[in-house]
Enzyme design. Structure first.
Site, mmCIF file in Angstrom:
data_model
loop_
_atom_site.group_PDB
_atom_site.id
_atom_site.type_symbol
_atom_site.label_atom_id
_atom_site.label_comp_id
_atom_site.label_asym_id
_atom_site.label_seq_id
_atom_site.Cartn_x
_atom_site.Cartn_y
_atom_site.Cartn_z
ATOM 1 N N GLU A 231 -9.212 -36.669 60.200
ATOM 2 C CA GLU A 231 -8.888 -35.647 59.212
ATOM 3 C C GLU A 231 -8.102 -34.491 59.842
ATOM 4 O O GLU A 231 -7.154 -33.976 59.248
ATOM 5 C CB GLU A 231 -10.160 -35.118 58.547
ATOM 6 C CG GLU A 231 -10.777 -36.078 57.541
ATOM 7 C CD GLU A 231 -9.929 -36.240 56.290
ATOM 8 O OE1 GLU A 231 -9.005 -35.415 56.061
ATOM 9 O OE2 GLU A 231 -10.183 -37.190 55.534
ATOM 10 N N GLU A 234 -4.553 -35.693 60.427
ATOM 11 C CA GLU A 234 -3.796 -35.844 59.193
ATOM 12 C C GLU A 234 -3.381 -34.497 58.609
ATOM 13 O O GLU A 234 -2.256 -34.337 58.121
ATOM 14 C CB GLU A 234 -4.622 -36.626 58.156
ATOM 15 C CG GLU A 234 -4.793 -38.093 58.486
ATOM 16 C CD GLU A 234 -5.639 -38.828 57.464
ATOM 17 O OE1 GLU A 234 -5.771 -40.056 57.584
ATOM 18 O OE2 GLU A 234 -6.171 -38.166 56.540
ATOM 19 N N GLU A 235 -4.280 -33.520 58.633
ATOM 20 C CA GLU A 235 -4.014 -32.248 57.970
ATOM 21 C C GLU A 235 -3.207 -31.276 58.816
ATOM 22 O O GLU A 235 -2.454 -30.451 58.271
ATOM 23 C CB GLU A 235 -5.327 -31.592 57.541
ATOM 24 C CG GLU A 235 -6.083 -32.376 56.485
ATOM 25 C CD GLU A 235 -7.281 -31.631 55.939
ATOM 26 O OE1 GLU A 235 -7.529 -30.482 56.403
ATOM 27 O OE2 GLU A 235 -7.962 -32.154 55.054
#
Length: 346
Positions: A231, A234-235
């Site tokens: 996460e 990805e962010e």
């Protein structure tokens, strides 16, 4: 006769005829390709045509007819013998005394209904209890047939629907559908005592100006520690290493009335150049810790304030979380045990 016999569709009706008087009544059942009429005790098989159930139809020479001399018990015996030739639904045994049926090819709903009824009868004889039917989305037309035979929805995925039935009836021990959603939040701090934060461009935080930790949902078959690292990548495009689970929270009646588990994970940043994910993230940056905790959102939200205190205690050496220890289950599947970071490491 062929492997599929129209007599199979009469199994339920014939079984209910406990006396010859039941055969005295004219009974007409329509099948997908045939019609059968009981007249004067004699079941007559013919191609589907329109005729009065009272008047016996004319039968062509290539159609098999039973003699009027056949009595009801003999007719029932022949029906039963023909039923034995019907192909049952293909199934495999599960580990709990039940069976699993998985369909792949298109099948006529009428034929499926007959096969299902006869299969259920056979499963009862074998002492089976729980029956699972996995229907690909392309065969959703068969759902109504299964529901009429006592099946109910268990769960659905993008490509299939799972139905289940408990043959003994009444209360059952079958496992329920998944009851929780699992999420992760990532706490990362650099050497400047800056914390990695994002602003979301969707959901409840859209347009609020709130800076928060990167968060996300754990995917199917994914470990918590792996999900947190993914996460963040990805962010924010930040590479990181999982360190510990600092805390977790459980709530109920959340997404789609399911319960929710949220795990706060501490990660060590390996790279530091932030690049936001345009699809979900409005902004991302390293923010001084004091500036982060000074936000009204942090100070006034009890849960967020609590985890902020935990993060600070960890940084100052006053708190110990749970590290991930790779382990194998009894079935050989790999996973992780999360234990106190001061405990035994392997």
């Amino acid at each position: 006769m062929a492997a599929f016999s129209p007599f199979t569709a009469l199994s339920t009706a014939v079984s209910r005829c406990s006396s010859s008087s039941a055969f005295d009544r004219s009974l007409s059942l329509s099948l997908s390709r045939f019609s059968i009429t009981f007249h004067n005790h004699s079941p007559v098989l013919c191609p589907r045509t329109r005729f009065s159930p009272v008047n016996r139809p004319t039968v062509s020479p290539n159609v098999r007819c039973l003699s009027n001399s056949v009595n009801p018990p003999a007719a029932m015996e022949q029906v039963a013998a023909t039923m034995e030739q019907v192909k049952l639904l293909t199934s495999v045994n599960d580990q709990h005394g039940g069976v699993i049926v998985e369909l792949f090819e298109p099948i006529d709903s009428g034929l499926f209904a007959s096969m299902l009824r006869i299969s259920i009868s056979e499963w009862r004889k074998l002492g089976k209890k729980g029956v699972w039917i996995k229907l690909p989305i392309e065969l959703c037309s068969l759902v109504e047939v299964a529901v009429k035979e006592g099946f109910w929805y268990h769960h659905a995925e993008p490509t299939y629907l799972m139905l289940v039935s408990w043959l003994p009836g009444g209360a059952h021990p079958l496992p329920p559908n998944a009851s929780h959603r699992v999420g992760v939040g990532a706490f990362l701090m650099n050497e400047k005592r800056e914390v990695l934060v994002v602003q979301e461009n969707s959901g409840i935080f859209r347009g609020t100006g709130i800076w928060k930790f990167p968060t996300g949902v754990v995917e199917e078959g994914e470990d918590l520690c792996t999900a947190a690292v993914r996460e963040v990548k990805e962010e924010t495009a930040i590479d990181a290493e999982f360190m510990e689970i600092l805390a977790f929270r459980q709530t109920h009646k959340a997404y789609f009335e399911k319960s929710d588990l949220f795990f706060l994970c501490m990660l060590r940043p390996i790279s530091f150049d932030v690049q936001r994910q345009e699809a979900e993230i409005e902004a991302a940056k390293w923010m001084p810790w004091d500036e982060y905790v000074a936000q009204p959102f942090v100070q006034k939200t009890e849960f967020v304030k609590h985890i902020s205190d935990i993060c600070l205690a960890k940084v100052d050496g006053d708190y110990t979380g749970f590290c991930a220890i790779p382990t194998a289950s009894s079935g050989g599947q790999m996973g992780h045990v999360y234990q106190n970071a001061q405990g035994r490491r392997r």
